[in-house]
Write a protein that holds these residues in place. Structure first.
Motif, PDB file in Angstrom:
ATOM      1  N   SER A 268     -14.210 -16.220 -16.259  1.00 43.09           N
ATOM      2  CA  SER A 268     -13.839 -17.593 -16.588  1.00 43.09           C
ATOM      3  C   SER A 268     -14.360 -18.522 -15.495  1.00 43.09           C
ATOM      4  CB  SER A 268     -12.314 -17.700 -16.660  1.00 43.09           C
ATOM      5  OG  SER A 268     -11.782 -17.411 -15.384  1.00 43.09           O
ATOM      6  N   ILE A 269     -14.255 -19.819 -15.728  1.00 38.10           N
ATOM      7  CA  ILE A 269     -14.672 -20.752 -14.680  1.00 38.10           C
ATOM      8  C   ILE A 269     -13.737 -20.624 -13.479  1.00 38.10           C
ATOM      9  CG2 ILE A 269     -15.935 -22.398 -16.108  1.00 38.10           C
ATOM     10  CD1 ILE A 269     -13.416 -24.092 -16.290  1.00 38.10           C
ATOM     11  N   ARG A 270     -12.546 -20.108 -13.710  1.00 38.83           N
ATOM     12  CA  ARG A 270     -11.637 -19.873 -12.584  1.00 38.83           C
ATOM     13  C   ARG A 270     -12.105 -18.654 -11.773  1.00 38.83           C
ATOM     14  NH1 ARG A 270      -7.718 -22.222 -10.427  1.00 38.83           N
ATOM     15  NH2 ARG A 270      -6.026 -21.183  -9.331  1.00 38.83           N
ATOM     16  N   GLY A 271     -12.565 -17.652 -12.523  1.00 41.37           N
ATOM     17  CA  GLY A 271     -13.107 -16.473 -11.848  1.00 41.37           C
ATOM     18  C   GLY A 271     -14.331 -16.844 -11.022  1.00 41.37           C
ATOM     19  N   LEU A 272     -15.158 -17.713 -11.592  1.00 42.25           N
ATOM     20  CA  LEU A 272     -16.341 -18.188 -10.866  1.00 42.25           C
ATOM     21  C   LEU A 272     -15.917 -18.889  -9.580  1.00 42.25           C
ATOM     22  CD1 LEU A 272     -19.443 -19.056 -10.797  1.00 42.25           C
ATOM     23  CD2 LEU A 272     -18.650 -21.182 -11.845  1.00 42.25           C
ATOM     24  N   TYR A 273     -14.918 -19.725  -9.710  1.00 45.92           N
ATOM     25  CA  TYR A 273     -14.417 -20.471  -8.548  1.00 45.92           C
ATOM     26  C   TYR A 273     -13.996 -19.515  -7.436  1.00 45.92           C
ATOM     27  CZ  TYR A 273     -10.700 -22.696  -5.811  1.00 45.92           C
ATOM     28  OH  TYR A 273      -9.888 -23.113  -4.799  1.00 45.92           O
ATOM     29  N   TYR A 274     -13.270 -18.485  -7.806  1.00 45.78           N
ATOM     30  CA  TYR A 274     -12.822 -17.551  -6.774  1.00 45.78           C
ATOM     31  C   TYR A 274     -13.983 -16.768  -6.164  1.00 45.78           C
ATOM     32  CZ  TYR A 274      -7.873 -18.436  -7.265  1.00 45.78           C
ATOM     33  OH  TYR A 274      -6.650 -19.029  -7.225  1.00 45.78           O
TER      34      TYR A 274
ATOM     35  N   LEU B 299     -24.064 -18.655 -19.717  1.00 43.70           N
ATOM     36  CA  LEU B 299     -24.014 -18.365 -18.277  1.00 43.70           C
ATOM     37  C   LEU B 299     -22.939 -17.318 -17.967  1.00 43.70           C
ATOM     38  CD1 LEU B 299     -24.270 -22.046 -16.957  1.00 43.70           C
ATOM     39  CD2 LEU B 299     -26.109 -20.379 -17.178  1.00 43.70           C
ATOM     40  N   HIS B 300     -22.446 -16.710 -19.047  1.00 43.67           N
ATOM     41  CA  HIS B 300     -21.409 -15.672 -18.947  1.00 43.67           C
ATOM     42  C   HIS B 300     -20.088 -16.202 -18.411  1.00 43.67           C
ATOM     43  CE1 HIS B 300     -23.905 -11.779 -19.512  1.00 43.67           C
ATOM     44  NE2 HIS B 300     -24.402 -12.788 -20.208  1.00 43.67           N
ATOM     45  N   LEU B 301     -19.823 -17.454 -18.773  1.00 40.81           N
ATOM     46  CA  LEU B 301     -18.537 -18.021 -18.412  1.00 40.81           C
ATOM     47  C   LEU B 301     -17.709 -18.158 -19.678  1.00 40.81           C
ATOM     48  CD1 LEU B 301     -19.823 -20.716 -15.936  1.00 40.81           C
ATOM     49  CD2 LEU B 301     -18.673 -18.572 -15.362  1.00 40.81           C
ATOM     50  N   THR B 302     -16.561 -17.517 -19.672  1.00 46.33           N
ATOM     51  CA  THR B 302     -15.733 -17.516 -20.868  1.00 46.33           C
ATOM     52  C   THR B 302     -14.740 -18.671 -20.803  1.00 46.33           C
ATOM     53  OG1 THR B 302     -14.179 -16.045 -19.781  1.00 46.33           O
ATOM     54  CG2 THR B 302     -15.875 -15.033 -21.139  1.00 46.33           C
ATOM     55  N   THR B 303     -14.250 -19.047 -22.002  1.00 51.46           N
ATOM     56  CA  THR B 303     -13.183 -20.042 -22.056  1.00 51.46           C
ATOM     57  C   THR B 303     -12.000 -19.410 -22.766  1.00 51.46           C
ATOM     58  OG1 THR B 303     -14.221 -20.871 -24.066  1.00 51.46           O
ATOM     59  CG2 THR B 303     -14.638 -22.087 -22.035  1.00 51.46           C
ATOM     60  N   ASP B 304     -10.844 -20.040 -22.645  1.00 49.46           N
ATOM     61  CA  ASP B 304      -9.651 -19.506 -23.314  1.00 49.46           C
ATOM     62  C   ASP B 304      -9.879 -19.511 -24.816  1.00 49.46           C
ATOM     63  OD1 ASP B 304      -8.455 -19.073 -20.989  1.00 49.46           O
ATOM     64  OD2 ASP B 304      -7.012 -20.751 -21.116  1.00 49.46           O
ATOM     65  N   ARG B 305      -9.407 -18.421 -25.427  1.00 50.37           N
ATOM     66  CA  ARG B 305      -9.602 -18.338 -26.867  1.00 50.37           C
ATOM     67  C   ARG B 305      -8.497 -19.105 -27.571  1.00 50.37           C
ATOM     68  NH1 ARG B 305      -8.869 -12.481 -27.457  1.00 50.37           N
ATOM     69  NH2 ARG B 305      -7.490 -13.025 -25.740  1.00 50.37           N
TER      70      ARG B 305
ATOM     71  N   LYS C 258     -27.354 -11.368 -15.090  1.00 52.04           N
ATOM     72  CA  LYS C 258     -28.130 -10.180 -14.774  1.00 52.04           C
ATOM     73  C   LYS C 258     -27.262  -8.919 -14.863  1.00 52.04           C
ATOM     74  CE  LYS C 258     -31.504  -8.482 -11.451  1.00 52.04           C
ATOM     75  NZ  LYS C 258     -31.946  -8.495 -10.062  1.00 52.04           N
ATOM     76  N   GLU C 259     -26.046  -9.035 -14.375  1.00 51.63           N
ATOM     77  CA  GLU C 259     -25.160  -7.878 -14.366  1.00 51.63           C
ATOM     78  C   GLU C 259     -24.496  -7.651 -15.718  1.00 51.63           C
ATOM     79  OE1 GLU C 259     -22.557  -9.066 -11.256  1.00 51.63           O
ATOM     80  OE2 GLU C 259     -23.972  -8.572  -9.649  1.00 51.63           O
ATOM     81  N   GLY C 260     -24.623  -8.622 -16.619  1.00 51.31           N
ATOM     82  CA  GLY C 260     -24.008  -8.502 -17.931  1.00 51.31           C
ATOM     83  C   GLY C 260     -22.489  -8.597 -17.878  1.00 51.31           C
ATOM     84  N   LEU C 261     -21.970  -9.263 -16.883  1.00 55.91           N
ATOM     85  CA  LEU C 261     -20.515  -9.405 -16.754  1.00 55.91           C
ATOM     86  C   LEU C 261     -20.112 -10.851 -17.014  1.00 55.91           C
ATOM     87  CD1 LEU C 261     -19.908  -7.243 -13.550  1.00 55.91           C
ATOM     88  CD2 LEU C 261     -19.480  -6.620 -15.942  1.00 55.91           C
ATOM     89  N   HIS C 262     -18.886 -10.972 -17.518  1.00 57.42           N
ATOM     90  CA  HIS C 262     -18.375 -12.310 -17.831  1.00 57.42           C
ATOM     91  C   HIS C 262     -17.159 -12.626 -16.994  1.00 57.42           C
ATOM     92  CE1 HIS C 262     -20.731 -11.210 -21.341  1.00 57.42           C
ATOM     93  NE2 HIS C 262     -20.805 -12.499 -21.650  1.00 57.42           N
TER      94      HIS C 262
END
Lengths: 558, 368
Positions: B92-98, B137-143, B86-90
């Motif tokens: 990482s799964i680590r960021g989600l965890y925090y 789901l706006h979750l990024t992974t390492d490139r 909704k917020e259009g922000l991304h």
């Protein structure tokens, strides 16, 4: 002169004998001696009340009179003792009314109340003081003993009319070489246990410390009076047989056996004769030799007998035991067994009543042993009851450590003949059938306890689960309502979820769980009781006890 | 700005919540159902050509004490990612965890999440249960992975639009982002084919030769195992009807990189078609090459025990052993106990790699 010395020697010999055999008679150790004295008087009171059909009210006082010297007073509301008998009852050896009677009775220590009189005389030189109200008359006197002639020495104090409508006995003595102790062997513990096994009695105890303990009557049922029964051939020793034969008026041993024993018919005597051709069953019973007696007892073992009737066994009763334990121990949970009588040594009926009282006022893991309503305080280690209980794998019943569990284990052994290990009558010998039956009875009670404990554990688990889930309700309600796009409904969702959790995890709620079955008693399973006559035991394994009962039933109809 | 796929993900997440609320309203324990991701539920279908999850499902319900915490966490992850979308922000799964690591209450000695491993698996659960990608789901992974070639991409990112010409990225190439779907538009794809080389070193070699220019191809390196972004990019390029050719080391591990690109892997079978390219072809290096090119014979190295074990495992996979060519190759590894690196192709002369690729493609000497 010489006569004088001799008579003096004779006079003291009874006392000397007594002193030397104190241990055998229950007067070993200062603490135990005091308990024994109280036991003798209280037992007499209970028995006297029982005979007269009176609910016993017994009051006991113990007071310190000096170093290792105590005054013991016991008062009851029994019928009292008539003047003519009072000396015999308290000052003469072997004058007991129970001697030679074959019926279920309390185990008497040594030589009863007379033993106490003797003990008082030996240790303090003081006679017993007694007041008896019997059939409207009251007599008060001191009773000593003439050891030489085995005769009571009565010193009257007063005599007159009893208080209207009152009867009873009050005995008081001062005893030396005794000690009061607050332990599992002390007077308090003895009386507490006596009260447990005699819920029809009210017992009060005034301790030397000035404390008064009351164990009120908890049932309105008088114990059944024990029946006098004839012994079964398989339940007699050569010694008892010869004793009986000596007292017989019969002309022939064959007639004597038929008259004095149960299940002995003319045909059975003929069978027996075939087994013991060397014994002349036609001769006078009084001529029976020790050898004859041994042969006859041996022959008894080879004949196939119908098991004895088991109705001579008088239990305390499941309901009575339960009420009593509730009254005195006040446990959170109680389980009392209700079992049928069994038979040991092939010919002696007995019955075991067991109960477990959990989380009550008793000491942790205490074993309350009784034989014919009398508490067994001493020699616990050598007792079948203790051994049977220790032999149980308590962990299977949810009891981790018996000594540390708030558990009182009650075991009552009822029988016309209690197989005591010694004359002290404080422990039951390890007859295989007896040990098995005690174990089975206690395990039966333990299964009840297991169900109770696992129920409690489940309840606790349910509460734990409820708490665990309730923790998550707040966060979940918020997230779930936001996720569903109705964030404002969080509170409503929370309320609903809380209700659902409460309902699911309430005690006895809808949560379905596996029913935990109490462990089976492996000893009981398949092994069967070792009842029935010896002959029947060989061929018919299995439910011997039941067969014995059926056989007894048939016998009645004949 | 919400993109099309964003909208789909958003709606799927909200529907998940609505369904649960409906269960609660009906006095039912709210549940979450997801296909089982264990190996026992991994299937390969010849007609499809990639690994996917079977029909086995796993249900998680709140009123089960063993599942309550995970259930709550699942809903938390879903709700949090819905917010990201909704917020259009991304992040990482680590960021989600925090974002989700906080105490459940002052009087509760428990956090919503204690370990990142707890939230990682729930992200996978949501992907497979909702049929969305974590990128949605706006979750990024390492490139990881680099591209060069005739491809122009419009990148709509952080409120700005950038046009990227992959033919003008100099020596470094364009680094493949973690999400090539959302806010990413492939304006021009004019190449004839795609060449994937396992190693960055080889990519740099071919880039210096301007191989992609001469051949009019798109040159990609996944730098080892292909990242999610790389696999998505290859999938999209394959959807543009470009043939995909892959080059890896000549050993079981290198070959398995190819097979992951082609059919997906057991562990990530839940990703399914979006992350696999069954059309891809394997150029080399093969055991047959060693026999074919004399100079390679001297450049082999001994296979290690792990290489042989891996080769044996691969022989057991039905999606591999149905190709007799691969069975032959794998058996050769087991027989000769040799392997060779793709770098060895430069053994004679640096430009040989290009010749090798051209020859293989023109003569159709690839493995399926």
């Amino acid at each position: 002169m010489g006569d004088g010395i001799f008579s003096k020697f004779k006079e003291y010999s009874v006392a000397e004998f007594f002193k030397k055999n104190r241990q055998m008679l229950g007067f070993s150790g200062k603490v135990r001696s005091l308990t024994t004295i109280v036991h003798e008087y209280v037992t007499n009171s209970l028995d006297a009340c029982g005979e007269a059909g009176i609910y016993p009210e017994i009051e006991v006082w113990v007071g310190e009179e000096g170093e290792d010297r105590y005054k013991v007073k016991v008062r009851d509301n029994g019928p009292g003792i008539p003047k003519t008998h009072i000396g015999k009852a308290l000052g003469m050896m072997l004058a007991g009314t129970k001697f030679n009677r074959y019926a279920q009775q309390r185990g008497q220590q040594g030589i009863g109340a007379t033993g106490c009189t003797m003990y008082a005389l030996i240790t303090t030189g003081k006679p017993i003081r007694v007041a008896s109200s019997h059939e409207g008359k009251r007599i008060e006197c001191e009773i000593g003993m003439d050891f030489k002639n085995n005769k009571p020495v009565i010193t009257p104090i007063s005599e007159g009319d009893a208080e209207a409508g009152k009867s009873g006995l009050e005995i008081e003595g001062v005893f030396g070489d005794v000690r009061h102790e607050k332990s599992a062997y002390g007077v308090y513990e003895y009386l507490r246990r006596t009260a447990i096994a005699n819920p029809h009695a009210a017992i009060a105890y005034n301790s030397p410390d000035g404390e008064r303990f009351v164990f009120p009557k908890s049932v309105d049922v008088l114990p059944e009076k024990p029946m006098e029964v004839k012994p079964h051939p398989l339940g007699i020793s050569a010694h008892d047989l010869i004793e009986k034969a000596r007292g017989s008026q019969n002309q022939r041993i064959s007639a004597f056996l038929q008259e004095e024993f149960t299940r002995v018919s003319l045909n059975k005597v003929k069978e027996l004769q075939e087994m013991v051709p060397e014994v002349d069953l036609g001769k006078k019973p009084s001529d029976m030799s020790w050898e004859d007696a041994e042969r006859i007892v041996g022959g008894f073992g080879k004949v196939k007998w119908i098991a004895p009737a088991t109705d001579s066994v008088v239990p305390i009763g499941t309901a009575q035991v339960e009420k009593s334990l509730n009254s005195i121990i006040g446990p959170e949970y109680i389980f009392v067994t209700s079992r049928s009588p069994k038979i040991y040594r092939g010919g002696i009926p007995f019955m075991v009543e067991a109960a477990l009282a959990y989380n009550g006022k008793g000491a942790n893991g205490e074993i309350l042993r009784f034989a014919n309503r009398a508490p067994l305080l001493f020699d616990a280690g050598g007792c079948s009851i203790t051994q049977a209980i220790k032999g149980i794998d308590w962990k299977r019943y949810g009891v981790k450590n018996l000594e540390e569990e708030p558990l009182s284990i009650f075991v009552h052994f009822a029988s016309v003949h209690v197989p005591y290990t010694s004359a002290g009558k404080q422990s039951i010998s390890d007859e295989e059938e007896v040990v098995d039956e005690i174990k089975n009875a206690v395990m039966e009670a333990a299964r009840g306890l297991y169900r109770h404990l696992s129920g409690k554990r489940r309840e606790k688990e349910t509460a734990g689960k409820r708490a665990a889930i309730l923790r998550y309700v707040g966060q979940l309600s918020q997230d779930m309502s936001e996720l569903g796009g109705v964030g404002s409904e969080g509170a409503k969702v929370k309320e609903r979820l809380l209700k659902m959790v409460e309902e699911r995890y309430s005690a006895g709620g809808a949560e379905e769980e596996e029913k935990e079955e109490a462990p089976e008693a492996e000893a009981e399973k398949g092994k069967g009781e070792k009842g029935g006559a010896k002959g029947g035991k060989k061929g018919e394994a299995g439910d011997g006890g039941k067969k014995a009962d059926e056989a007894a039933e048939e016998e009645k109809e004949e | 700005m919400i993109f099309m796929s964003d909208k789909a993900a958003f709606e799927k997440l909200e529907m998940l919540g609505k369904n649960m609320l409906a269960q609660v309203k009906n006095d039912k324990s709210p549940t979450f159902e997801t296909p089982l991701r264990s190996k026992s539920n991994v299937q390969f279908e010849e007609g499809l050509g990639y690994l996917r999850l079977g029909a086995k499902k796993e249900e998680r319900t709140f009123l089960n004490v063993g599942q309550a915490r995970t259930f709550m966490q699942t809903v938390s992850v879903a709700n949090k990612t819905k917010k990201f979308v909704k917020e259009g922000l991304h992040t990482s799964i680590r960021g989600l965890y925090y974002q989700l690591k906080f105490s459940l209450g002052e009087d509760v000695d428990e956090s919503l999440f204690e370990e990142q491993s707890e939230s990682n698996v729930l992200v996978e659960d949501l992907e497979v249960a909702l049929g969305v990608k974590r990128e949605d789901l706006h979750l990024t992974t390492d490139r990881k992975g680099v591209v060069a070639g005739a491809m122009v991409v419009k990148d709509n990112f952080a409120g700005e639009e950038t046009t990227i010409d992959c033919a003008k990225q100099g020596r470094s190439g364009w680094m493949i982002p973690s999400d090539v779907d959302n806010g990413m538009e492939f304006v021009e794809v004019e190449a004839d084919y795609v060449l994937v080389v396992e190693k960055d070193a080889l990519w740099q070699r071919l880039n210096e030769d301007r191989f992609w220019k001469k051949e009019n191809c798109i040159l990609v390196t996944p730098k080892g195992q292909a990242s999610r972004g790389t696999r998505r990019l290859l999938r999209k390029l394959a959807d543009h009807k470009l043939p995909i050719y892959v080059m890896t080391d000549c050993d079981a591990w290198g070959w398995y990189i190819y097979w992951t690109i082609k059919t997906g892997s057991m562990n990530l079978a839940y990703l399914g078609r979006d992350f696999s390219i069954p059309e891809s072809r394997f150029l080399g290096v093969t055991m047959a090459d060693i026999e074919k090119y004399d100079f390679l014979k001297k450049l082999t190295i001994n296979a290690k025990q792990v290489d042989l074990k891996r080769a044996e495992e691969m022989l057991g996979y039905p999606w591999i052993n149905r190709h007799k060519e691969w069975v032959e190759e794998l058996k050769k590894v087991l027989k000769t106990k040799k392997k060779i690196e793709q770098d060895a192709l430069q053994g004679e002369r640096l430009t040989f790699v290009g010749e090798y690729v051209r020859e293989k493609i023109s003569k159709k000497q690839w493995l399926p």
